[in-house]
Design a protein around this motif. Sequence first.
Motif, PDB file in Angstrom:
ATOM      1  N   UNK A 120       7.623 115.842 -15.404  1.00 48.95           N
ATOM      2  CA  UNK A 120       7.275 114.433 -15.199  1.00 48.95           C
ATOM      3  C   UNK A 120       7.034 113.690 -16.508  1.00 48.95           C
ATOM      4  N   UNK A 121       7.792 114.040 -17.536  1.00 46.19           N
ATOM      5  CA  UNK A 121       7.641 113.407 -18.838  1.00 46.19           C
ATOM      6  C   UNK A 121       8.925 112.667 -19.199  1.00 46.19           C
ATOM      7  N   UNK A 122       8.772 111.403 -19.597  1.00 46.05           N
ATOM      8  CA  UNK A 122       9.905 110.572 -19.988  1.00 46.05           C
ATOM      9  C   UNK A 122       9.652 110.050 -21.393  1.00 46.05           C
ATOM     10  N   UNK A 123      10.658 110.103 -22.250  1.00 50.56           N
ATOM     11  CA  UNK A 123      10.570 109.616 -23.617  1.00 50.56           C
ATOM     12  C   UNK A 123      11.561 108.473 -23.785  1.00 50.56           C
ATOM     13  N   UNK A 124      11.056 107.302 -24.162  1.00 46.69           N
ATOM     14  CA  UNK A 124      11.872 106.100 -24.300  1.00 46.69           C
ATOM     15  C   UNK A 124      11.685 105.576 -25.719  1.00 46.69           C
ATOM     16  N   UNK A 152       2.104 112.315 -14.745  1.00 46.24           N
ATOM     17  CA  UNK A 152       3.307 111.762 -15.350  1.00 46.24           C
ATOM     18  C   UNK A 152       2.981 111.232 -16.746  1.00 46.24           C
ATOM     19  N   UNK A 153       3.887 111.436 -17.684  1.00 47.53           N
ATOM     20  CA  UNK A 153       3.736 110.910 -19.034  1.00 47.53           C
ATOM     21  C   UNK A 153       4.955 110.062 -19.371  1.00 47.53           C
ATOM     22  N   UNK A 154       4.711 108.810 -19.697  1.00 42.90           N
ATOM     23  CA  UNK A 154       5.761 107.912 -20.149  1.00 42.90           C
ATOM     24  C   UNK A 154       5.447 107.608 -21.610  1.00 42.90           C
ATOM     25  N   UNK A 155       6.341 108.005 -22.497  1.00 41.96           N
ATOM     26  CA  UNK A 155       6.128 107.867 -23.937  1.00 41.96           C
ATOM     27  C   UNK A 155       7.094 106.824 -24.472  1.00 41.96           C
ATOM     28  N   UNK A 156       6.558 105.795 -25.117  1.00 45.70           N
ATOM     29  CA  UNK A 156       7.366 104.763 -25.746  1.00 45.70           C
ATOM     30  C   UNK A 156       7.240 104.909 -27.258  1.00 45.70           C
ATOM     31  N   UNK A 157       8.374 105.014 -27.948  1.00 46.62           N
ATOM     32  CA  UNK A 157       8.352 105.127 -29.409  1.00 46.62           C
ATOM     33  C   UNK A 157       9.186 104.013 -30.027  1.00 46.62           C
ATOM     34  N   UNK A 158       9.043 103.858 -31.336  1.00 45.02           N
ATOM     35  CA  UNK A 158       9.687 102.744 -32.009  1.00 45.02           C
ATOM     36  C   UNK A 158      11.161 102.965 -32.340  1.00 45.02           C
ATOM     37  N   UNK A 159      11.534 104.125 -32.844  1.00 40.69           N
ATOM     38  CA  UNK A 159      12.905 104.362 -33.311  1.00 40.69           C
ATOM     39  C   UNK A 159      13.494 105.630 -32.704  1.00 40.69           C
ATOM     40  N   UNK A 160      14.726 105.546 -32.226  1.00 36.53           N
ATOM     41  CA  UNK A 160      15.372 106.684 -31.573  1.00 36.53           C
ATOM     42  C   UNK A 160      15.506 107.889 -32.495  1.00 36.53           C
ATOM     43  N   UNK A 161      15.839 107.686 -33.721  1.00 31.99           N
ATOM     44  CA  UNK A 161      16.005 108.809 -34.642  1.00 31.99           C
ATOM     45  C   UNK A 161      14.822 108.970 -35.581  1.00 31.99           C
ATOM     46  N   UNK A 162      13.776 108.211 -35.334  1.00 32.61           N
ATOM     47  CA  UNK A 162      12.609 108.257 -36.195  1.00 32.61           C
ATOM     48  C   UNK A 162      11.803 109.532 -36.002  1.00 32.61           C
ATOM     49  N   UNK A 163      11.014 109.838 -36.979  1.00 37.01           N
ATOM     50  CA  UNK A 163      10.232 111.079 -36.936  1.00 37.01           C
ATOM     51  C   UNK A 163       9.224 111.096 -35.796  1.00 37.01           C
ATOM     52  N   UNK A 164       8.653 109.950 -35.445  1.00 39.38           N
ATOM     53  CA  UNK A 164       7.679 109.924 -34.347  1.00 39.38           C
ATOM     54  C   UNK A 164       8.362 110.326 -33.047  1.00 39.38           C
ATOM     55  N   UNK A 165       9.513 109.735 -32.782  1.00 38.47           N
ATOM     56  CA  UNK A 165      10.269 110.081 -31.584  1.00 38.47           C
ATOM     57  C   UNK A 165      10.661 111.560 -31.598  1.00 38.47           C
ATOM     58  N   UNK A 220      -1.876 112.454  -8.699  1.00 35.52           N
ATOM     59  CA  UNK A 220      -0.997 112.180  -9.817  1.00 35.52           C
ATOM     60  C   UNK A 220      -1.482 110.926 -10.536  1.00 35.52           C
ATOM     61  N   UNK A 221      -1.530 111.027 -11.828  1.00 32.04           N
ATOM     62  CA  UNK A 221      -1.915 109.904 -12.666  1.00 32.04           C
ATOM     63  C   UNK A 221      -0.788 109.654 -13.663  1.00 32.04           C
ATOM     64  N   UNK A 222      -0.549 108.397 -14.001  1.00 32.46           N
ATOM     65  CA  UNK A 222       0.464 108.058 -14.994  1.00 32.46           C
ATOM     66  C   UNK A 222      -0.224 107.808 -16.330  1.00 32.46           C
ATOM     67  N   UNK A 223       0.245 108.500 -17.362  1.00 28.79           N
ATOM     68  CA  UNK A 223      -0.253 108.326 -18.719  1.00 28.79           C
ATOM     69  C   UNK A 223       0.831 107.623 -19.525  1.00 28.79           C
ATOM     70  N   UNK A 224       0.481 106.523 -20.154  1.00 28.41           N
ATOM     71  CA  UNK A 224       1.432 105.791 -20.982  1.00 28.41           C
ATOM     72  C   UNK A 224       0.992 105.937 -22.426  1.00 28.41           C
ATOM     73  N   UNK A 225       1.911 106.427 -23.245  1.00 28.29           N
ATOM     74  CA  UNK A 225       1.657 106.653 -24.659  1.00 28.29           C
ATOM     75  C   UNK A 225       2.580 105.736 -25.440  1.00 28.29           C
ATOM     76  N   UNK A 226       2.014 104.974 -26.355  1.00 24.21           N
ATOM     77  CA  UNK A 226       2.793 104.112 -27.232  1.00 24.21           C
ATOM     78  C   UNK A 226       2.608 104.658 -28.642  1.00 24.21           C
ATOM     79  N   UNK A 227       3.720 105.020 -29.272  1.00 31.43           N
ATOM     80  CA  UNK A 227       3.641 105.668 -30.581  1.00 31.43           C
ATOM     81  C   UNK A 227       4.636 105.033 -31.543  1.00 31.43           C
ATOM     82  N   UNK A 228       4.193 104.880 -32.793  1.00 31.20           N
ATOM     83  CA  UNK A 228       5.059 104.262 -33.791  1.00 31.20           C
ATOM     84  C   UNK A 228       4.656 104.693 -35.195  1.00 31.20           C
TER      85      UNK A 228
END
Length: 124
Positions: free
Chosen positions: A83-87, A59-72, A1-9
């Motif tokens: 194993x995917x989490x969106x924050x 595992x994928x942990x995704x961090x985005x800028x805005x809860x209602x934003x288009x990226x999120x 298992x590998x953890x992938x961290x994605x930062x998107x904005x």
Amino acid sequence: MKRHIIIASHRKLAAGMADALKFFEGDNLKITVLSAYLDNQPVDDQIKEIMDKIPDEDEAIILTDLVSGSVNQKFFPYISKPHTQLISGMNLSLAMAITMEPNDGYMKPEEIRQIVNEAQNQIY
């Protein structure tokens, strides 16, 4: 298992966040950055390409800028992937806590909730 961290904005916030994280944690930090809408093009294909590269057992942990934003919203369909989490609403303390979390197993929702709560408490 590998953890992938994605930062998107939107625009360059994700790239700046990644730069700050590497300042604190070192250049060996492995994260995927998505700076959306730099070319005014839809991000659907970019997101699909990122998510298709992550095996189901990882595992994928995704961090985005805005809860209602288009990226999120564009990442939202992928939360059904195992194993995917969106924050959303990322800040530097949240991103640091996620990236520094030991990679000895999948992060549990309650662990993520605690990290989010601690990051929220740093906002005055």
